[in-house]
Design a protein around this motif. Structure first.
Motif, PDB file in Angstrom:
ATOM      1  N   VAL A 165     -64.077 -57.075 -44.814  1.00 41.07           N
ATOM      2  CA  VAL A 165     -63.830 -57.037 -46.303  1.00 41.07           C
ATOM      3  C   VAL A 165     -65.053 -56.956 -46.918  1.00 41.07           C
ATOM      4  O   VAL A 165     -65.325 -56.314 -47.910  1.00 41.07           O
ATOM      5  CB  VAL A 165     -62.626 -58.049 -46.727  1.00 41.07           C
ATOM      6  CG1 VAL A 165     -62.786 -58.171 -48.186  1.00 41.07           C
ATOM      7  CG2 VAL A 165     -61.573 -58.057 -45.931  1.00 41.07           C
ATOM      8  N   LEU A 166     -65.927 -57.967 -46.590  1.00 39.80           N
ATOM      9  CA  LEU A 166     -67.167 -57.916 -47.251  1.00 39.80           C
ATOM     10  C   LEU A 166     -68.097 -56.737 -47.235  1.00 39.80           C
ATOM     11  O   LEU A 166     -68.639 -56.060 -48.315  1.00 39.80           O
ATOM     12  CB  LEU A 166     -67.953 -59.191 -46.859  1.00 39.80           C
ATOM     13  CG  LEU A 166     -68.669 -59.920 -47.630  1.00 39.80           C
ATOM     14  CD1 LEU A 166     -67.891 -60.605 -48.833  1.00 39.80           C
ATOM     15  CD2 LEU A 166     -69.539 -61.165 -47.177  1.00 39.80           C
ATOM     16  N   ALA A 226     -62.923 -61.408 -60.459  1.00 41.10           N
ATOM     17  CA  ALA A 226     -61.604 -60.944 -59.485  1.00 41.10           C
ATOM     18  C   ALA A 226     -62.395 -60.808 -57.948  1.00 41.10           C
ATOM     19  O   ALA A 226     -61.838 -61.319 -57.053  1.00 41.10           O
ATOM     20  CB  ALA A 226     -60.852 -59.707 -59.762  1.00 41.10           C
ATOM     21  N   VAL A 227     -63.433 -60.245 -58.085  1.00 41.40           N
ATOM     22  CA  VAL A 227     -64.191 -59.888 -56.491  1.00 41.40           C
ATOM     23  C   VAL A 227     -64.411 -61.384 -56.205  1.00 41.40           C
ATOM     24  O   VAL A 227     -64.303 -61.614 -54.689  1.00 41.40           O
ATOM     25  CB  VAL A 227     -65.421 -58.871 -56.627  1.00 41.40           C
ATOM     26  CG1 VAL A 227     -66.199 -58.935 -55.604  1.00 41.40           C
ATOM     27  CG2 VAL A 227     -64.955 -57.898 -56.908  1.00 41.40           C
ATOM     28  N   VAL A 228     -65.125 -62.309 -56.941  1.00 42.23           N
ATOM     29  CA  VAL A 228     -65.616 -63.420 -56.422  1.00 42.23           C
ATOM     30  C   VAL A 228     -64.486 -64.318 -55.978  1.00 42.23           C
ATOM     31  O   VAL A 228     -64.526 -64.971 -54.798  1.00 42.23           O
ATOM     32  CB  VAL A 228     -66.360 -64.017 -57.456  1.00 42.23           C
ATOM     33  CG1 VAL A 228     -66.746 -65.729 -56.942  1.00 42.23           C
ATOM     34  CG2 VAL A 228     -67.913 -63.313 -57.576  1.00 42.23           C
ATOM     35  N   SER A 229     -63.490 -64.176 -56.732  1.00 44.79           N
ATOM     36  CA  SER A 229     -62.241 -65.220 -56.397  1.00 44.79           C
ATOM     37  C   SER A 229     -61.594 -64.683 -55.070  1.00 44.79           C
ATOM     38  O   SER A 229     -61.218 -65.634 -54.278  1.00 44.79           O
ATOM     39  CB  SER A 229     -61.116 -65.085 -57.457  1.00 44.79           C
ATOM     40  OG  SER A 229     -61.643 -64.999 -58.782  1.00 44.79           O
ATOM     41  N   VAL A 238     -63.792 -65.819 -51.952  1.00 51.63           N
ATOM     42  CA  VAL A 238     -63.662 -67.118 -52.090  1.00 51.63           C
ATOM     43  C   VAL A 238     -62.441 -67.695 -51.360  1.00 51.63           C
ATOM     44  O   VAL A 238     -62.145 -68.419 -50.529  1.00 51.63           O
ATOM     45  CB  VAL A 238     -63.971 -68.012 -53.480  1.00 51.63           C
ATOM     46  CG1 VAL A 238     -63.528 -69.443 -53.338  1.00 51.63           C
ATOM     47  CG2 VAL A 238     -65.247 -67.881 -53.835  1.00 51.63           C
ATOM     48  N   TRP A 239     -61.265 -66.991 -51.928  1.00 59.02           N
ATOM     49  CA  TRP A 239     -60.045 -67.493 -51.382  1.00 59.02           C
ATOM     50  C   TRP A 239     -59.954 -66.994 -49.989  1.00 59.02           C
ATOM     51  O   TRP A 239     -59.043 -67.859 -49.258  1.00 59.02           O
ATOM     52  CB  TRP A 239     -58.934 -66.557 -52.217  1.00 59.02           C
ATOM     53  CG  TRP A 239     -57.690 -66.973 -51.992  1.00 59.02           C
ATOM     54  CD1 TRP A 239     -56.957 -67.890 -52.535  1.00 59.02           C
ATOM     55  CD2 TRP A 239     -56.557 -65.897 -51.356  1.00 59.02           C
ATOM     56  NE1 TRP A 239     -55.604 -68.068 -52.164  1.00 59.02           N
ATOM     57  CE2 TRP A 239     -55.512 -66.774 -51.336  1.00 59.02           C
ATOM     58  CE3 TRP A 239     -56.863 -65.185 -50.531  1.00 59.02           C
ATOM     59  CZ2 TRP A 239     -54.290 -66.396 -50.636  1.00 59.02           C
ATOM     60  CZ3 TRP A 239     -55.760 -64.575 -49.774  1.00 59.02           C
ATOM     61  CH2 TRP A 239     -54.258 -65.232 -49.920  1.00 59.02           C
ATOM     62  N   LEU A 240     -60.356 -65.864 -49.461  1.00 61.32           N
ATOM     63  CA  LEU A 240     -60.215 -65.556 -48.200  1.00 61.32           C
ATOM     64  C   LEU A 240     -60.819 -66.697 -47.456  1.00 61.32           C
ATOM     65  O   LEU A 240     -60.398 -66.740 -46.040  1.00 61.32           O
ATOM     66  CB  LEU A 240     -60.795 -64.236 -48.013  1.00 61.32           C
ATOM     67  CG  LEU A 240     -59.893 -62.819 -48.375  1.00 61.32           C
ATOM     68  CD1 LEU A 240     -60.660 -61.610 -48.033  1.00 61.32           C
ATOM     69  CD2 LEU A 240     -58.537 -62.790 -47.482  1.00 61.32           C
ATOM     70  N   ILE A 300     -54.123 -69.687 -46.739  1.00 62.52           N
ATOM     71  CA  ILE A 300     -53.410 -68.442 -46.501  1.00 62.52           C
ATOM     72  C   ILE A 300     -54.375 -67.344 -46.276  1.00 62.52           C
ATOM     73  O   ILE A 300     -54.377 -66.479 -45.219  1.00 62.52           O
ATOM     74  CB  ILE A 300     -52.456 -67.836 -47.515  1.00 62.52           C
ATOM     75  CG1 ILE A 300     -51.567 -68.814 -47.565  1.00 62.52           C
ATOM     76  CG2 ILE A 300     -51.866 -66.677 -47.026  1.00 62.52           C
ATOM     77  CD1 ILE A 300     -50.184 -68.447 -48.878  1.00 62.52           C
ATOM     78  N   GLY A 301     -55.713 -67.594 -46.883  1.00 66.17           N
ATOM     79  CA  GLY A 301     -56.697 -66.625 -46.774  1.00 66.17           C
ATOM     80  C   GLY A 301     -57.258 -66.497 -45.173  1.00 66.17           C
ATOM     81  O   GLY A 301     -57.447 -65.561 -44.590  1.00 66.17           O
TER      82      GLY A 301
END
Lengths: 292, 341, 250
Positions: free
Chosen positions: A244-245, A158-161, A164-166, A171-172
């Motif tokens: 966020v990171l 979840a965290v990695v996705s 990556v998505w952001l 939209i990210g």
């Protein structure tokens, strides 16, 4: 010595990753919409409690857990959209909305917490999910439940996705643009209100997801929502509301801190540490450690 | 406060007189009703609780309404005073005339010390740091068992005595009433004095206030000190009214509830918080079944207040009144009244 | 009256950093009593930062300032005002919901005792008469025009009886007629006070200032009479190239 280390690592990593998700949710909401969401802990609890209810009341079996998780997320999404329309949408353009949102979400947290006490409280006051995968793996002389590993794997995924998505998805990227500069983003054709709505949905659902993962690994009770809220706020403030990171890194540190403290002393002391850290950062460096 | 200068017309003077007489009449009637109600022990209890909340709301109003800060650590400070007084009188066996001022001063100083670092913070960040302090205080109450007795709570053993009378039941109610009345007089004096002008100037724009030569930090600290002491007074009264103390009685929900009363009844007015307290605090006690839904009800009220009543009930009434009176006020009255001999 | 040699303000080596950006680099400046000094420069050159440091809003990272030989209590706005330095803000800051009278009453209340007066009302009346707003004393500040609001801001500073008044872009947003009135007012004012004016409207600077300081990227690149500044090559290159220098006409 090594068994303790393994326990600390496995606990710390699991809690840290779950906190990462929850903190990411809070940071996204604050960074893009400028909404300090005091109700994030209650949505975390909502995830855990609804998931638990599905098992307890509907008798959902292990193989259907993913479907149950999805169902919980959909339900939570419905609630979130309703709240966004009823409460939050009207303040999107106000200059002082962060203060308004803070109080609004505090009231909301109170309502949700009361709702849970009244509805689910009488059924049980601890919510534990039977093991997803039975059995234990011995790692260097320390027992690690398979269930824990499953949660770890999912949390990692979840965290990695999310990261990556952001960085990749349209939209990210729009969200990140909003983070940096709202007016500039509007000028470049970003529909600001629509992105706000999306950000709220995303930020809230991430917290719900984190709650589901949490209840699978650890037992939850009615105070979990509040302590998670405190912790995630602390993480966001210390890491900096702009990153966020950064908040994810701090979350991992806090997770390990909590694992160590729980082992050695009263876990409540970990909360003290978070509060002090938050206060120190607020006073000395309010923009956080990672914001440029 | 007044839109131009002192009022010199006869009509204005008569209106002012009528308003004062009306206010006194209402006060007398209210006090009378309260005296009657306090005869029954149950109503005396509900009345006491309402009065305590009115005191608390007035104190928080000074901070929230007049200096523009939302001190979420209010409940924690109240608890600190209560626990301190309990400790001094029951464990250390100090006499009341010594323990009480000590406990209240302690609360006042703690409020200033804990609020000091956040004085430079604005808006949301200040609220957040105040919340952090509140949470830390609650945690401290839970953990410091030798001092507080921990999460289980303690019953109050030693009742306060004044002039040989044990302040229980309706005597406690009378005491609370007396305190509320003196506090109201004090606050309305304060607000009308230059202190009040500076508080409002700081609330509306503290950078501007500083640039005009106002020592913003000093006034904020004073507001904090007064507000915290009032929190302590309420905390002590509450403890004796309920007869029991626990960390959960003075947590963030208390701060929010008090804020709710201020926000609902009207910030930056003297009567507003009292009205808010009267409207909201008897609620859970009058309807026992409702008590379970307390969180939901108060949370909903917080949300509704934020959505619809930013200035509270009394505030909105006053705003309408001010808008009407401005059209009557002539421009020239200022220039003519400024003619000095 | 002009530059009679009495040094009023000495600023030495003022430096201020914000994160990675250096807003002020070792700025050194002298103001003599009775002078009118202007400060110009492109956006972001550090003009407002300079005023913010001098007024106590910001603390400098290095450097010192003296007012009449006494060290300036850096970082303490209210103490600096008490010493005799007042400043206005680039964007209008008023108590918009209060009346004109109430606005000036706030600083009057804070200072009338120090000034040896018996009542703040005297101070308010004098300040409002000075700027010509006495007739509008009962209006809400929010109802004034932009120009009147600027005057109100100045009246509020006058209530503190400053010796040095720093104005941050007083002419911004005014039309030609209002600028003319402002100039007339400031020409009268500068006979009583030392003025320090930050401006983009060159006409104001040229007609009022005895001396102009030019700032670029936090450094002083020129300091001379307005006439000399207008033809200074580097100043033209850095700033004046794009600015409409309008000395005459409406």
């Amino acid at each position: 010595m090594v068994p303790i280390a393994v326990a600390v690592i496995s606990n710390g990593l699991t809690i840290g990753l779950i906190y990462s998700l929850a903190a990411a949710g809070v940071t996204i909401l604050y960074g893009s919409i400028w909404m300090p969401n005091a109700s994030n802990g209650q949505f975390f609890a909502l995830g855990g409690i609804f998931f638990w209810l599905g098992i307890r009341l509907l008798g959902v079996g292990r193989s259907a857990y993913p479907a149950l998780a999805l169902g919980t997320l959909l339900l939570a999404a419905g609630v979130a959209l309703l709240l966004e329309a009823a409460l939050f949408r009207r303040f999107y353009d106000r200059a002082d909305r962060n203060y308004i949102y803070f109080i609004l979400t505090l009231g909301l947290a109170q309502v949700m917490s009361g709702f849970f006490s009244v509805t689910v409280g009488p059924i049980s006051d601890a919510y534990a999910v039977p093991q997803v995968v039975p059995g234990i793996l011995m790692v260097a002389g320390s027992p690690v439940p398979y269930a824990r590993i499953v949660v770890l794997a999912f949390a990692c995924l979840a965290v990695v996705s999310l990261v990556v998505w952001l960085r990749m998805h349209r939209i990210g990227l729009a969200l990140r643009a909003l983070f940096q500069d709202r007016d500039g983003a509007a000028l470049r054709g970003v529909d600001v209100h629509k992105v706000f709505r999306l950000a709220y949905l995303l930020g809230t659902l991430i917290c719900v997801m984190a709650g589901i993962l949490y209840v699978v690994a650890f037992p939850m009770d009615l105070t979990t929502g509040w302590s998670v809220a405190v912790t995630t706020f602390a993480i966001m403030i210390v890491g900096g509301p702009g990153s966020v990171l950064g908040s994810m890194v701090i979350a991992l540190i806090f997770g390990f801190l909590q694992a160590v403290v729980s082992l050695l002393a009263n876990p409540v002391l970990a909360q003290f540490a978070y509060l002090i850290a938050m206060l120190v950062v607020l006073v000395c460096r309010p923009e956080g450690l990672f914001t440029r | 406060m007044s839109p131009g200068g002192p009022i010199h017309t006869l009509k204005g003077r008569l209106a002012q007189l009528a308003r004062s007489v009306g206010a006194i009449f209402v006060a007398v009637v209210t006090v009378g009703v309260m005296l009657i109600l306090s005869w029954n022990p149950y109503t005396a209890f509900v009345l006491s609780v309402t009065l305590v909340f009115a005191i608390w709301a007035s104190g928080m109003n000074l901070l929230a309404g007049y200096t523009g800060q939302l001190p979420l650590m209010f409940g924690g400070i109240a608890g600190l005073a209560a626990y301190l007084l309990l400790y001094l009188t029951e464990t250390c066996r100090w006499p009341y005339w010594l323990a009480l001022p000590m406990a209240l001063t302690g609360a006042g100083m703690a409020g200033v010390l804990l609020g000091l670092p956040s004085l430079r913070l604005r808006g949301f960040y200040f609220t957040l740091s105040s919340l952090v302090v509140q949470l830390a205080l609650t945690l401290f109450f839970v953990v410091a068992i030798p001092f507080t007795g921990g999460d289980i709570g303690r019953t109050v053993q030693v009742q306060p005595r004044l002039f040989g009378v044990s302040l229980q039941g309706r005597y406690l109610t009378y005491t609370a009433l007396a305190i509320l009345l003196s506090l109201t007089v004090f606050l309305s004096r304060l607000v009308r004095s230059h202190w009040g002008t500076f508080f409002r100037a700081i609330r509306d724009d503290d950078v501007l206030a500083g640039a005009l030569g106002i020592n913003v930090t000093l006034y904020k600290v004073v507001a904090f000190a007064i507000g915290s002491t009032v929190a302590g007074i309420g905390g002590v009264l509450y403890m004796y009214t309920v007869g029991f103390i626990s960390p959960r009685s003075y947590d963030v929900l208390l701060s929010l509830t008090i804020w709710l009363m201020v926000g609902f009844g009207g910030r930056a007015t003297i009567l507003g918080p009292i009205v808010g307290a009267i409207l909201l605090s008897p609620l859970p006690y009058l309807l026992q079944s409702v008590y379970l839904l307390r969180d939901i009800i108060y949370g909903t009220l917080v949300i509704l207040t934020m959505l619809f009543l930013p200035e509270g009930i009394v505030g909105r009434l006053q705003r309408r009144e001010r808008a009407e009176s401005r059209t009557i006020q002539p421009d020239l009255s200022v220039a003519t009244s400024m003619r000095k001999a | 009256m002009k530059g009679d040699g009495v040094p009023l303000l000495r600023v030495q080596g003022l430096t201020k950093r914000f994160g990675g950006v250096c807003a002020l680099r070792g700025l050194t400046l002298f103001l003599r009593e009775g002078e009118t000094v202007g400060m110009i420069g492109p956006n972001g050159s550090g003009k407002s930062t300079f005023v913010n440091v001098l007024s106590g809003e910001l603390r400098p990272d290095a450097g010192a300032a003296e007012f009449r030989g006494k060290a300036l209590p850096l970082g303490q706005p209210h103490q600096i005002v008490r010493m005799g330095i007042a400043r206005t803000f680039q964007h209008i800051r008023l108590y918009e919901a209060e009346t004109v009278w109430e606005n000036v009453r706030v600083p009057a209340l804070a200072h009338y005792r120090r000034l040896g007066l018996r009542s703040p009302d005297e101070v308010v009346e004098a300040a409002l008469a000075d700027v010509g707003l006495l007739q509008k004393a009962a209006l809400r500040a929010g109802q004034l025009t932009l120009y009147e609001k600027r005057l109100l801001e100045i009246a509020m500073r006058l209530a503190t009886r400053p010796q040095l008044l720093m104005l941050d872009e007083p002419a911004a947003g005014l039309n030609a007629e209002e600028i003319r009135q402002l100039l007339a007012f400031l020409k009268a004012l500068r006979r009583r006070l030392t003025l320090f004016i930050i401006e983009h409207t060159m006409r104001v600077v040229v007609e009022l200032a005895d001396r102009v300081v030019v700032l670029s990227s936090g450094e002083k690149i020129a300091e001379d009479t307005p006439q000399a500044i207008l033809v200074n090559e580097e100043v033209i290159r850095v700033y004046l190239g794009g600015v409409n220098v309008n000395r005459e006409g409406s």
